[in-house]
Design an enzyme around this catalytic site. Structure first.
Site, PDB file in Angstrom:
ATOM      1  N   CYS A   6     -20.912 168.187  92.199  1.00 30.64           N
ATOM      2  CA  CYS A   6     -22.250 168.460  91.666  1.00 30.64           C
ATOM      3  C   CYS A   6     -23.188 169.006  92.465  1.00 30.64           C
ATOM      4  CB  CYS A   6     -22.772 167.769  90.592  1.00 30.64           C
ATOM      5  SG  CYS A   6     -21.548 167.195  89.187  1.00 30.64           S
ATOM      6  N   ASN A 108     -25.615 163.805  91.494  1.00 27.84           N
ATOM      7  CA  ASN A 108     -24.617 164.201  92.362  1.00 27.84           C
ATOM      8  C   ASN A 108     -24.071 163.112  92.925  1.00 27.84           C
ATOM      9  OD1 ASN A 108     -24.084 165.705  95.553  1.00 27.84           O
ATOM     10  ND2 ASN A 108     -22.683 165.412  93.867  1.00 27.84           N
ATOM     11  N   GLY A 109     -22.655 162.906  92.329  1.00 27.64           N
ATOM     12  CA  GLY A 109     -22.093 161.552  92.995  1.00 27.64           C
ATOM     13  C   GLY A 109     -21.143 161.118  91.813  1.00 27.64           C
ATOM     14  N   TYR A 254     -14.799 170.702 102.915  1.00 25.88           N
ATOM     15  CA  TYR A 254     -14.591 171.557 101.759  1.00 25.88           C
ATOM     16  C   TYR A 254     -16.072 171.931 100.727  1.00 25.88           C
ATOM     17  CZ  TYR A 254     -13.129 173.622  97.295  1.00 25.88           C
ATOM     18  OH  TYR A 254     -13.029 174.233  96.095  1.00 25.88           O
TER      19      TYR A 254
END
Length: 456
Positions: A6, A108-109, A254
């Site tokens: 995210c 995010n996580g 990535y």
């Protein structure tokens, strides 16, 4: 590579300037971190409202919608699901109303102790409306702090989250007159803020600020174990001691954009170094180096430079792919790969090809690409991967399948060669990465590259 996660972006602007267009621009810059859904939470009078939908940012926030949204404070989120199904109720930001006061969160996580927290809260009668572990943070704050939301201090919020919630998380919290950015004590996920002339901007990656033409000297990293409050009073910080950093190395491999600088290192240059390492550890006599676009390009460039073989675009990246209209069987999947990465036969015909990608998880796509190149006339295809073997699952926000689905955890190099129909297969080593990172090696998480029992 299919793994994604995210992205979060927030803006607190001065003089009642509308922050929402800036947040949407930031989310567009972070679109690579998630394509399932997009949303913003913003101030509307005394309330917080949320607008979110499934889909890409530019589709969710069309001109008609943008004309209706106006707020000097806003936070936004683009999602790729690591926990919870790809459905609108799991999309963020999440919004809570408690005692007629509001706050919202973008995360995010992935929370490591999510199952324990959910069980504890359910035992106390908490009802969950989503499958996302992010919802846990909302309930934890309400349960622990009790008093009116607008009376919560930065220290209250930070101490509660740091004490109760295990990494990983980079968070944005929106209140009626402030935004709080918070990063877990291990720093698994990156988080940055920019002090501009018109206010404050916060982003998962510093490349999220590029549309602002930023003064680079005014971009700062939120440190591991740090919470920062942005308000009309300026910036207020709160820190806890961060004894062990655990930066996710997949951000370099990535996740992050090549023009981002994460954990103090430029992503493109790091990937190029990994490509050079791959060439040193896995040399081969060949005619051309072909990247698996887009994420494999920087590593392929490094491989090409190190081994002095020209890099060529043997595969084209089609950016306008959607679903195929053939039944969802094996042929459908093969068409999907060919549609996304069609080969350029005139480039690869009768050539010995070094095919460079950033990583392999299940390996299904790699097999199709190798066969596609050989069917297009490649004499040989040598697969080179600019990461170590992925051998273990992840609990901190990387969408890894179970260990039994990780192809490198269950096959030898010789077996992988046969599985991919490749002429050779080579990965890089953790020891080689250690030589690149030197003292910084100890600050990174390499959990997914180390073999553990299947049930770990």
């Amino acid at each position: 590579m299919l793994m994604e996660e995210c992205g979060i972006y927030g803006a607190y602007l001065k003089n009642e300037e509308n922050a929402i267009p800036y947040v949407v621009e930031g989310l567009i810059a972070l679109q690579h971190r998630g394509q399932e859904s997009a949303g913003v939470a913003y101030i509307s009078g005394d309330e917080i409202k949320v607008y979110k939908k499934m889909g890409m940012v530019v589709d969710v926030f069309n001109n008609g919608i943008m004309k209706k949204l106006n707020s000097p404070l806003a936070i936004g989120h683009v999602r790729y699901s690591t926990k919870g199904r790809s459905e609108i109720q799991n999309s963020q930001p999440f919004h809570v109303r408690f005692k007629n006061e509001h706050f919202a969160i973008a995360h995010n996580g992935q929370i490591e102790n999510a199952e324990d927290l959910r069980s504890m809260l359910e035992e106390r009668g908490t009802i969950f409306l989503t499958e996302s572990d992010t919802e846990l943070i909302l309930h934890i704050l309400i349960k622990k702090l009790h008093k009116n939301i607008n009376d919560w201090t930065l220290e209250d919020i930070a101490n509660t989250i740091f004490d109760e919630v295990a990494p990983s998380y980079s968070l944005l919290l929106l209140f009626n007159n402030r935004i709080i950015a918070l990063r877990d004590k291990n720093g698994y996920r990156p988080l940055y803020y920019y002090i501009s002339e018109n206010g404050y901007h916060i982003s998962s990656e510093d490349s999220g600020f590029n549309f602002l033409n930023p003064d680079l000297d005014k971009i700062y990293e939120v440190s591991p174990g740090e919470a920062i409050e942005f308000s009309e009073n300026g910036i207020k910080k709160f820190n806890i001691e961060s004894s062990e950093k655990r930066y996710c190395f997949f951000e370099h491999i990535y996740f992050a954009r090549p023009d981002s600088n994460v954990f103090g290192k430029n992503v493109h240059l790091m990937r190029e170094e990994l490509g050079k390492l791959c060439a040193k550890e896995n040399p081969v006599e060949a005619d051309i180096v072909v990247p698996v676009l887009d994420s494999g390009f920087s590593a392929a460039l490094g491989y090409s430079k190190e081994i002095k073989i020209p890099i060529e675009m043997g595969l084209m990246r089609n950016r306008y792919v959607g679903r195929t209209f053939i039944n969802p069987n094996q042929r459908d999947r093969e068409i999907g790969v060919r549609r996304k990465l069609p080969p350029i036969s005139q480039v690869i015909k009768d050539k010995k090809v070094v095919l460079v990608d950033d990583s392999i998880v299940r390996g299904t796509t790699m097999k199709k690409i190798v066969n596609m190149l050989k069917n297009a006339g490649a004499k040989e295809v040598h697969v080179r991967i600019a990461s170590p073997k992925v051998l273990n699952t992840c609990h901190w926000g990387v969408d890894m399948p179970s260990t039994k689905e990780l192809i490198a955890a269950n096959m030898t190099i010789e077996e992988l060669k046969k599985e991919f129909n490749a002429d050779s297969v080579g990965y890089i080593s953790l020891e080689g990465i250690k030589d690149i990172l030197k003292e910084e090696f100890k600050n990174y998480c390499f959990h997914c590259f180390v073999r553990f029992p299947v049930n770990s």
